[in-house]
Design a protein around this motif. Sequence first.
Motif, PDB file in Angstrom:
ATOM      1  N   GLY B 171     -28.416   6.642 -14.788  1.00  0.00           N
ATOM      2  CA  GLY B 171     -29.485   7.583 -14.432  1.00  0.00           C
ATOM      3  C   GLY B 171     -29.961   8.398 -15.621  1.00  0.00           C
ATOM      4  N   SER B 172     -29.472   8.065 -16.800  1.00  0.00           N
ATOM      5  CA  SER B 172     -29.686   8.887 -17.993  1.00  0.00           C
ATOM      6  C   SER B 172     -31.126   8.966 -18.508  1.00  0.00           C
ATOM      7  CB  SER B 172     -28.790   8.407 -19.136  1.00  0.00           C
ATOM      8  OG  SER B 172     -27.497   8.905 -18.972  1.00  0.00           O
ATOM      9  N   ILE B 173     -32.030   8.153 -17.965  1.00  0.00           N
ATOM     10  CA  ILE B 173     -33.455   8.339 -18.245  1.00  0.00           C
ATOM     11  C   ILE B 173     -34.103   9.045 -17.069  1.00  0.00           C
ATOM     12  CG2 ILE B 173     -35.681   7.127 -18.398  1.00  0.00           C
ATOM     13  CD1 ILE B 173     -34.277   4.975 -20.082  1.00  0.00           C
ATOM     14  N   ARG B 174     -33.802   8.568 -15.852  1.00  0.00           N
ATOM     15  CA  ARG B 174     -34.511   9.046 -14.660  1.00  0.00           C
ATOM     16  C   ARG B 174     -34.138  10.474 -14.283  1.00  0.00           C
ATOM     17  NH1 ARG B 174     -32.007   4.796 -11.257  1.00  0.00           N
ATOM     18  NH2 ARG B 174     -30.735   4.574 -13.129  1.00  0.00           N
ATOM     19  N   GLN B 175     -32.845  10.820 -14.371  1.00  0.00           N
ATOM     20  CA  GLN B 175     -32.441  12.167 -13.951  1.00  0.00           C
ATOM     21  C   GLN B 175     -33.016  13.237 -14.886  1.00  0.00           C
ATOM     22  OE1 GLN B 175     -30.101  14.141 -15.547  1.00  0.00           O
ATOM     23  NE2 GLN B 175     -28.782  15.188 -14.067  1.00  0.00           N
ATOM     24  N   VAL B 183     -42.111  11.360 -16.736  1.00  0.00           N
ATOM     25  CA  VAL B 183     -41.961  10.023 -16.159  1.00  0.00           C
ATOM     26  C   VAL B 183     -40.901   9.250 -16.943  1.00  0.00           C
ATOM     27  CG1 VAL B 183     -43.152   7.828 -15.733  1.00  0.00           C
ATOM     28  CG2 VAL B 183     -44.364   9.996 -15.391  1.00  0.00           C
ATOM     29  N   GLY B 184     -39.903   8.702 -16.250  1.00  0.00           N
ATOM     30  CA  GLY B 184     -38.861   7.938 -16.945  1.00  0.00           C
ATOM     31  C   GLY B 184     -38.566   6.648 -16.217  1.00  0.00           C
ATOM     32  N   LEU B 185     -38.564   5.534 -16.953  1.00  0.00           N
ATOM     33  CA  LEU B 185     -38.321   4.225 -16.344  1.00  0.00           C
ATOM     34  C   LEU B 185     -37.053   3.591 -16.877  1.00  0.00           C
ATOM     35  CD1 LEU B 185     -39.663   1.707 -14.666  1.00  0.00           C
ATOM     36  CD2 LEU B 185     -39.982   0.803 -16.961  1.00  0.00           C
ATOM     37  N   LYS B 186     -36.205   3.123 -15.958  1.00  0.00           N
ATOM     38  CA  LYS B 186     -35.119   2.215 -16.331  1.00  0.00           C
ATOM     39  C   LYS B 186     -35.575   0.816 -15.983  1.00  0.00           C
ATOM     40  CE  LYS B 186     -31.910   0.142 -14.220  1.00  0.00           C
ATOM     41  NZ  LYS B 186     -31.609  -1.202 -14.753  1.00  0.00           N
ATOM     42  N   PRO B 187     -35.811  -0.023 -16.992  1.00  0.00           N
ATOM     43  CA  PRO B 187     -36.246  -1.397 -16.708  1.00  0.00           C
ATOM     44  C   PRO B 187     -35.129  -2.231 -16.074  1.00  0.00           C
ATOM     45  CG  PRO B 187     -36.710  -0.740 -18.991  1.00  0.00           C
ATOM     46  CD  PRO B 187     -35.767   0.270 -18.417  1.00  0.00           C
ATOM     47  N   LEU B 204     -24.512  -2.325 -17.780  1.00  0.00           N
ATOM     48  CA  LEU B 204     -25.369  -1.356 -17.084  1.00  0.00           C
ATOM     49  C   LEU B 204     -26.467  -0.774 -17.973  1.00  0.00           C
ATOM     50  CD1 LEU B 204     -22.398   0.647 -15.511  1.00  0.00           C
ATOM     51  CD2 LEU B 204     -23.831  -0.968 -14.284  1.00  0.00           C
ATOM     52  N   ASP B 205     -26.222  -0.689 -19.273  1.00  0.00           N
ATOM     53  CA  ASP B 205     -27.147  -0.014 -20.198  1.00  0.00           C
ATOM     54  C   ASP B 205     -28.520  -0.688 -20.252  1.00  0.00           C
ATOM     55  OD1 ASP B 205     -24.915   1.488 -21.051  1.00  0.00           O
ATOM     56  OD2 ASP B 205     -24.638   0.362 -22.907  1.00  0.00           O
ATOM     57  N   GLN B 206     -29.577   0.098 -20.235  1.00  0.00           N
ATOM     58  CA  GLN B 206     -30.912  -0.384 -20.596  1.00  0.00           C
ATOM     59  C   GLN B 206     -31.644   0.735 -21.337  1.00  0.00           C
ATOM     60  OE1 GLN B 206     -33.348  -3.428 -19.922  1.00  0.00           O
ATOM     61  NE2 GLN B 206     -31.269  -3.949 -20.563  1.00  0.00           N
ATOM     62  N   ILE B 429     -31.489  -3.446 -10.930  1.00  0.00           N
ATOM     63  CA  ILE B 429     -32.924  -3.415 -10.603  1.00  0.00           C
ATOM     64  C   ILE B 429     -33.659  -2.349 -11.432  1.00  0.00           C
ATOM     65  CG2 ILE B 429     -32.516  -4.286  -8.268  1.00  0.00           C
ATOM     66  CD1 ILE B 429     -32.885  -1.405  -7.238  1.00  0.00           C
ATOM     67  N   PRO B 430     -34.999  -2.421 -11.492  1.00  0.00           N
ATOM     68  CA  PRO B 430     -35.755  -1.384 -12.205  1.00  0.00           C
ATOM     69  C   PRO B 430     -36.070  -0.198 -11.286  1.00  0.00           C
ATOM     70  CG  PRO B 430     -37.251  -3.118 -11.463  1.00  0.00           C
ATOM     71  CD  PRO B 430     -35.857  -3.522 -11.016  1.00  0.00           C
ATOM     72  N   ALA B 431     -36.203   0.980 -11.876  1.00  0.00           N
ATOM     73  CA  ALA B 431     -36.585   2.166 -11.106  1.00  0.00           C
ATOM     74  C   ALA B 431     -37.222   3.196 -12.024  1.00  0.00           C
ATOM     75  CB  ALA B 431     -35.376   2.771 -10.406  1.00  0.00           C
ATOM     76  N   ILE B 432     -38.154   3.951 -11.459  1.00  0.00           N
ATOM     77  CA  ILE B 432     -38.856   4.977 -12.236  1.00  0.00           C
ATOM     78  C   ILE B 432     -38.639   6.328 -11.557  1.00  0.00           C
ATOM     79  CG2 ILE B 432     -41.085   5.041 -10.988  1.00  0.00           C
ATOM     80  CD1 ILE B 432     -42.474   4.777 -13.741  1.00  0.00           C
ATOM     81  N   SER B 433     -38.705   7.405 -12.342  1.00  0.00           N
ATOM     82  CA  SER B 433     -38.795   8.744 -11.748  1.00  0.00           C
ATOM     83  C   SER B 433     -40.121   9.350 -12.160  1.00  0.00           C
ATOM     84  CB  SER B 433     -37.645   9.635 -12.230  1.00  0.00           C
ATOM     85  OG  SER B 433     -37.790  10.944 -11.688  1.00  0.00           O
TER      86      SER B 433
END
Lengths: 95, 479
Positions: B171-175, B183-187, B204-206, B429-433
Motif C-alpha cells: 500500500g506504500s503508494i496508495r496509502q 493520485v497513486g497507482l500500483k500497477p 509483492l513490490d511494484q 492486481i492493479p489499484a489506484i487511489s
Amino acid sequence: MSIDKETVQHVAHLARMELESGELEKLSSQLQEILVFIDKLSLLDVKEAEPASHILPLSNVLREDSPKECLTPEEALRNAPAKDGNFFTVPKIIE
Amino acid sequence: MEANRLTAHELLGALKEKRLSPKDIDEAIYARIGKIDSKVRAYPRTGNSGKEADEKAVGCAGPLCGLPVTVKDNICTTGLATECCSRILSGFYPPYDATVIAKLKSAGARIFPWKANMDEFAFGSSTENSCFGPTCNPWNTAFVPGGSSGGSAAAVAGDEAIWALGSDTGGSIRQPASFCGVVGLKPTYGRVSRFGLVAFASSLDQIGPITKDVEDSAILTGAISGYDPNDSTSVDYPVPDYTKSLGMDIKGLRIGMPKEYFVEGLDEQVKLSVKEAAGKLESLGACLKEVSLPHAQYAVPVYYIIATAEASSNLARFDGVKYGYRAPSESLMDMYKKTRSKGFGEEAKRRIILGTFALSHGYYDAYYLRALKVRTLIKKDFDTAFGDFDCIIAPTSPTPAFRIGEKASDPLKMYLSDIYTISVNLAGIPAISIPCGFTREGLPVGLQVMAKPFNEEMIFRVAHAFERNTEWHKARPQL
C-alpha cells in the motif's frame, strides 16, 4: 504459538544481528503480540489450497547464456567500505 | 499560476509551445522547496548532491520534454545517492540506473536531483521510520503523510514536485496518496520492471506513479511499463496507450463494493466520503453492487509473514562488505552483527527477525507455507469477484492521516492501516487511489479502484470519469 526471549535471541543470531537487553525485551513482547494476531490463520482450512509463492503464470524463465557488458571492477568496488586492489577486504578469518 | 503548481500534462503543453522552459519549472520547484520543505521535509538531502545535475542545459526532447520526476530513495539512480533512507546504505551511489529511470530518461524526462524521503527500506506506513527523520503531511504538518512513499506523496501534494515515483509492497503508494490528497497507482505485478528497485518483498513490490491527477498517472504509467529482460518477473505483454482510456464514459460498468471492508475499524468520515463517491459513480451510469471477498480479514496476517520472510532474505545482502555502512570490528562474524545491528533501524530489525522466524526450522510449515496457501485463497476471492465485476472500489485506508507519533510505538496498529491495500499486492492486481473528499479537520480521503491483472485501462477509465465530475483533485494545501 509463542515466542520467548531465547527464540528471539536465536533468530537474531540466524539473521546476524545482536540485540541489547532492552531491545530484546521490547521485541519479544511485540513479536508475541504480532504472532497472536497472525495465529488467526491457523483457524483456516487450507488443505485444498496450493501455495502461491508468486501470482504470475510463469515458471523457469530462461535466457541464452551469452556474454554481455557488465560492471568494471572499479565500478563494482566504488561503494566498498574497504578494498585492496580488485578485492573487497574484510577482517581476517584465518589465523 | 506558478509552474510547480501545474500538472505534468499542462506543463508538457506549455513546454511544447515554448510558453515555459525546463529552467522556469526548475526555478519554481526550487523556490517552493525553499519555502516549505523545512516544514514538510519531503526531501531529506536538500543542500547537497545533485545541484550540478540540474544546472546542465536541458531542452525539450522526447515525449516527456525535459520534465523533472521526483524519485523515491529506494530506486537506483546513477550519480545520485540511493540509501533507502537507511544508515546501512549510507553513501551508496548506484553504478547503474533502474530500468524505470532509464526508460524515463530515454523518454526525455529528467530525474530530480533530490530523492524523496521514505520509511527505511519501505518498512512502514507513515514515513516516520526514515533515518533522516519523518516527512510531514502538507495538509497539516502535525500529521503523517502516510508511507512508505511519504516523501514522494508529500512532495507532489505540496507542489514541491510535478510528479513522482514510489514503490508499493502493501500500500506504500496508495496509502500516502490517499493521506496527501493525490493520485497513486500500483500497477499489476509484472507490469513494471523491478530491476534497480532495492528489493523489499520481491513477489509483492511494484514501482508506480504518484501524480496530481489521473491523466498524469496514465502518462507516467505508460512511460515506465513494459517487459525487461533484466527482471524475469516482468511480463511480456503489450503496453497500451493509457491516455486512450481517459474521457470514456462508465455507463453500464459493473462496480463491486466489498462488504468485508465496510465494517468496524473504518472511520465514519472515510466511510461517508467513499459512499458518496460510490453514489457519484452510480449517477454516472455505473451499476454498483455489494461483492464479497471472504478471506479479506486474513490479508494482513498473510502479508506480515510473506513480506517479512522475503525481506529477511533480501536484506541478508547488507553485511558491510560491498557497500554502505560498516561497523568497526575484530572478526568477520562480529562485523556482520555489529554492522547490521547499528545499520538497521528498529522496524527493519523487527521485520527481519519476524521473517527469519517464519522461515526457520520448525516454523516454516506453520507460518510461511500456510501463508502462501491463504494467499491463493485471497487471490481466488478476486478471481471470482472479477467474474461478475469490471472493477472493485473501496476506501484506500480505514482512517485519514494520523498524528505523527500516534502509532509509532504500536507496530500492530500501524500494520492495520494497510488493511485495504495489502490484499491487492497479495493478488498481484492493479489499484489506484484518487482523492474523494476531506474530513471535517481538512484531511484528504482516498478512494481505491481495483481491476483485473493488466487492466490498468479500466482503472484509468473509472478514475478519470470520477475526477472529471468532481473537484477534490484540485484542492491544494495552504502552506
